[in-house]
Design a protein around this motif. Structure first.
Motif, PDB file in Angstrom:
ATOM      1  N   ASP A  47      30.928  42.877  30.730  1.00  0.00           N
ATOM      2  CA  ASP A  47      30.604  43.841  29.350  1.00  0.00           C
ATOM      3  C   ASP A  47      30.683  45.217  29.768  1.00  0.00           C
ATOM      4  N   GLY A  48      31.238  45.742  31.118  1.00  0.00           N
ATOM      5  CA  GLY A  48      31.616  47.258  31.547  1.00  0.00           C
ATOM      6  C   GLY A  48      30.212  47.874  31.875  1.00  0.00           C
ATOM      7  N   VAL A  49      29.525  46.995  32.464  1.00  0.00           N
ATOM      8  CA  VAL A  49      27.957  47.602  33.115  1.00  0.00           C
ATOM      9  C   VAL A  49      28.041  47.492  34.422  1.00  0.00           C
ATOM     10  N   VAL A  50      27.947  48.711  35.242  1.00  0.00           N
ATOM     11  CA  VAL A  50      28.185  48.698  36.622  1.00  0.00           C
ATOM     12  C   VAL A  50      26.654  48.191  36.926  1.00  0.00           C
ATOM     13  N   VAL A  51      26.682  46.901  37.947  1.00  0.00           N
ATOM     14  CA  VAL A  51      25.523  46.249  38.235  1.00  0.00           C
ATOM     15  C   VAL A  51      25.102  46.640  39.821  1.00  0.00           C
ATOM     16  N   THR A  52      25.827  46.699  40.642  1.00  0.00           N
ATOM     17  CA  THR A  52      25.915  47.031  42.007  1.00  0.00           C
ATOM     18  C   THR A  52      26.779  47.870  42.766  1.00  0.00           C
ATOM     19  N   MET A  53      26.418  48.753  43.804  1.00  0.00           N
ATOM     20  CA  MET A  53      27.211  49.839  44.306  1.00  0.00           C
ATOM     21  C   MET A  53      27.495  49.138  45.910  1.00  0.00           C
ATOM     22  N   GLU A  54      28.656  49.618  46.289  1.00  0.00           N
ATOM     23  CA  GLU A  54      28.994  49.356  47.857  1.00  0.00           C
ATOM     24  C   GLU A  54      29.905  50.273  48.235  1.00  0.00           C
ATOM     25  N   THR A  55      29.864  50.749  49.541  1.00  0.00           N
ATOM     26  CA  THR A  55      30.426  51.517  50.177  1.00  0.00           C
ATOM     27  C   THR A  55      31.468  51.054  51.239  1.00  0.00           C
ATOM     28  N   PHE A  56      32.762  51.052  51.119  1.00  0.00           N
ATOM     29  CA  PHE A  56      33.808  50.726  51.981  1.00  0.00           C
ATOM     30  C   PHE A  56      34.112  51.516  52.828  1.00  0.00           C
ATOM     31  N   PRO A  57      33.844  51.729  54.204  1.00  0.00           N
ATOM     32  CA  PRO A  57      34.637  52.590  54.963  1.00  0.00           C
ATOM     33  C   PRO A  57      36.057  52.369  55.300  1.00  0.00           C
ATOM     34  N   ILE A  58      37.147  52.965  54.852  1.00  0.00           N
ATOM     35  CA  ILE A  58      38.395  52.750  55.184  1.00  0.00           C
ATOM     36  C   ILE A  58      38.856  51.978  56.685  1.00  0.00           C
ATOM     37  N   SER A  59      38.305  52.461  57.586  1.00  0.00           N
ATOM     38  CA  SER A  59      38.392  52.029  58.969  1.00  0.00           C
ATOM     39  C   SER A  59      37.992  50.762  59.128  1.00  0.00           C
ATOM     40  N   LYS A  60      37.255  50.114  58.521  1.00  0.00           N
ATOM     41  CA  LYS A  60      36.693  48.938  58.444  1.00  0.00           C
ATOM     42  C   LYS A  60      37.363  47.582  57.648  1.00  0.00           C
ATOM     43  N   ILE A  61      38.219  48.221  56.652  1.00  0.00           N
ATOM     44  CA  ILE A  61      38.907  47.085  55.706  1.00  0.00           C
ATOM     45  C   ILE A  61      39.715  46.111  56.424  1.00  0.00           C
ATOM     46  N   SER A  62      40.440  46.767  57.326  1.00  0.00           N
ATOM     47  CA  SER A  62      41.442  46.091  57.961  1.00  0.00           C
ATOM     48  C   SER A  62      40.596  44.995  58.806  1.00  0.00           C
ATOM     49  N   HIS A  63      39.394  44.989  59.233  1.00  0.00           N
ATOM     50  CA  HIS A  63      38.534  44.051  60.072  1.00  0.00           C
ATOM     51  C   HIS A  63      37.871  43.053  58.842  1.00  0.00           C
ATOM     52  N   LEU A  64      37.595  43.425  57.740  1.00  0.00           N
ATOM     53  CA  LEU A  64      36.998  42.797  56.898  1.00  0.00           C
ATOM     54  C   LEU A  64      37.939  41.565  56.247  1.00  0.00           C
ATOM     55  N   ILE A  65      39.288  41.955  56.411  1.00  0.00           N
ATOM     56  CA  ILE A  65      40.298  41.167  55.544  1.00  0.00           C
ATOM     57  C   ILE A  65      40.861  39.909  56.746  1.00  0.00           C
ATOM     58  N   LYS A  66      40.455  40.246  57.827  1.00  0.00           N
ATOM     59  CA  LYS A  66      40.841  39.407  58.945  1.00  0.00           C
ATOM     60  C   LYS A  66      40.429  37.907  58.698  1.00  0.00           C
ATOM     61  N   SER A  67      39.475  37.627  58.057  1.00  0.00           N
ATOM     62  CA  SER A  67      39.019  36.221  58.241  1.00  0.00           C
ATOM     63  C   SER A  67      39.808  35.561  56.842  1.00  0.00           C
ATOM     64  N   GLU A  68      40.676  36.299  56.268  1.00  0.00           N
ATOM     65  CA  GLU A  68      41.400  35.759  54.710  1.00  0.00           C
ATOM     66  C   GLU A  68      42.609  35.380  55.488  1.00  0.00           C
ATOM     67  N   PRO A  69      42.956  34.028  55.306  1.00  0.00           N
ATOM     68  CA  PRO A  69      44.262  33.291  55.691  1.00  0.00           C
ATOM     69  C   PRO A  69      45.507  34.006  55.128  1.00  0.00           C
ATOM     70  N   ASN A  70      46.521  34.305  55.663  1.00  0.00           N
ATOM     71  CA  ASN A  70      47.771  34.844  54.910  1.00  0.00           C
ATOM     72  C   ASN A  70      47.629  36.099  54.276  1.00  0.00           C
TER      73      ASN A  70
END
Ligand code: A3P
Ligand code: MG
Ligand code: MG
Length: 381
Positions: free
Chosen positions: A294-317
């Motif tokens: 319904d377009g209501v922001v329910v949670t906030m989260e900060t993503f440091p750019i330098s951590k994104i490449s580590h975050l995705i490593k568990s994702e196959p392919n």
């Protein structure tokens, strides 16, 4: 290790012959060491006001104001009555960047310009950050193609996007729901940004998407010297924050993640776009607001750019930053080799369709020409 692009006189012995003079977009051709990418340096900035007028200053800079962890921002608010939308049918091409270059020539030319001998720019490429983002994600883009017009002028290559027929059709037949959802991202910015260091966000104001603050950065990718500009959402308001671009914050909204499938899609598709957009200009973090249906922001989260490449490593392919950067670097080399004639009215039009090689065609004095006369005149005289 052979080059990922090859000039071919005809179909090779294999099946699925590559188009002649094409650049491969296959991921496996770009899985090598990460190329040199120098820390981007901000060389200037500019602003576009509520009527899309150019100013050679930071008057449209906004300041990040950290909201509650569970803010309940209603992104639908004001869509009907407090929204002024930029006219997307007006194609500005590189005009704002070119205006910035003319106003700041000494910052991008090594030798002092004299009236008798105006100097060339000290860069190989001039473009928008958004065009480079599209290049970075190309090996993973299976839905949308692109067209990039390139002109070589005084030995600098200018890259400007041309809207594809498919994109124009999509834009003209957007649903009311889609139009409203595009507003949500800008409304989120209004909830989280203040106009100056000491003020607070004003969710009661008008959202006007003509307004923009843009950074101009210089950097190098392999042997390509780049000058590009990108819109910046806001900056850290702490006066002790590092200097630009390290103090900049990119704001994003995304659908709330409720299932493992949604998490996987978020990592595979959304984080690729977020990473590419901010990594290029050296913006260190994305602040995300997750919204319900319904377009209501329910949670906030900060993503440091330098951590994104580590975050995705568990994702196959999953996507890899090195593939993105190597493809971009090889595309720029391909452009340098193809766009040889130094002429402001010649356009080399590079085209990508999903699952195909990048190919190009040459156009003289055509509607694709995009360097304005005022720019060519000022740079030549
Ligand atoms: P979200 O990304 O939060 O959806 P940006 O994030 O690049 O600063 O862009 C601000 C907002 O512009 C986006 O917010 C989105 O609402 C809208 N927007 C940008 N690019 C868009 C695109 N290609 N299609 C639809 N909306 C877009
Ligand atoms: Mg933005
Ligand atoms: Mg944003």
């Amino acid at each position: 290790h052979h080059h990922p692009y090859q000039y071919q006189s005809g179909p090779g012995p294999g099946q699925n012959p590559p188009s002649s003079r094409g650049l491969s977009t296959r991921r496996e051709n770009y899985e090598r060491d990460f190329p040199l990418y120098k820390q981007p340096v901000e060389v200037g900035c500019f602003s576009l006001d509520s009527e899309r007028r150019f100013f050679n200053d930071s008057r449209q800079m906004r300041y990040y104001s950290e909201p509650d962890r569970n803010p309940n921002f209603d992104l639908k608010d004001g869509y009907k009555d407090r929204f002024i939308k930029r006219d997307e049918s007006v194609k500005e091409k590189l005009d704002h960047i070119l205006r910035w270059i003319l106003a700041n020539r000494s910052k991008v030319s090594s030798k002092a310009a004299t009236t008798a001998s105006p100097c060339a720019l000290d860069v190989d490429f001039v473009t928008w950050r958004g065009h480079l983002t599209k290049l970075l994600t190309t090996p993973y883009e299976t839905r949308e193609g692109w067209l990039l017009a390139v002109t070589r002028f005084r030995n600098t290559l200018y890259i400007s996007e041309v809207e594809t027929e498919a994109a124009r059709r999509e834009r003209e037949k957007r649903t009311e729901r889609h139009e409203e959802m595009m507003y949500w991202g800008y409304k989120f910015e209004q909830y989280t940004c203040a106009d100056n260091v000491h003020s607070s966000p004003d969710p009661g104001g008008v959202v006007n998407t003509n307004e923009a603050f843009c950074t101009v950065v210089q950097t190098r990718l392999a042997d390509h010297r780049l000058l590009f500009s990108g819109e910046v959402d806001c900056r850290d308001k702490d006066p002790t924050a590092p200097s630009p671009p390290a103090c900049y914050v990119e704001l994003k909204t995304s659908a709330e993640i409720c299932t493992p499938k949604q998490r996987s899609n978020f990592h595979r598709f959304k984080l690729l776009k977020w990473w590419a957009q901010s990594f290029l200009p050296g913006v260190p973090r994305v602040v995300a607001g997750f919204r319900d249906h319904d377009g209501v922001v329910v949670t906030m989260e900060t993503f440091p750019i330098s951590k994104i490449s580590h975050l995705i490593k568990s994702e196959p392919n999953c996507w890899k930053p090195t593939v993105c950067m190597n493809f971009c670097s090889d595309f720029l080399s391909f452009v340098k080799r193809a766009a040889t004639e130094d002429n402001p009215s010649v356009v080399y039009l590079f085209s990508y369709e999903p699952h195909r090689d990048v190919t190009y065609s040459v156009h003289r004095d055509s509607p694709y020409s995009f360097l304005p006369h005022w720019y060519v005149r000022e740079m030549t005289s």
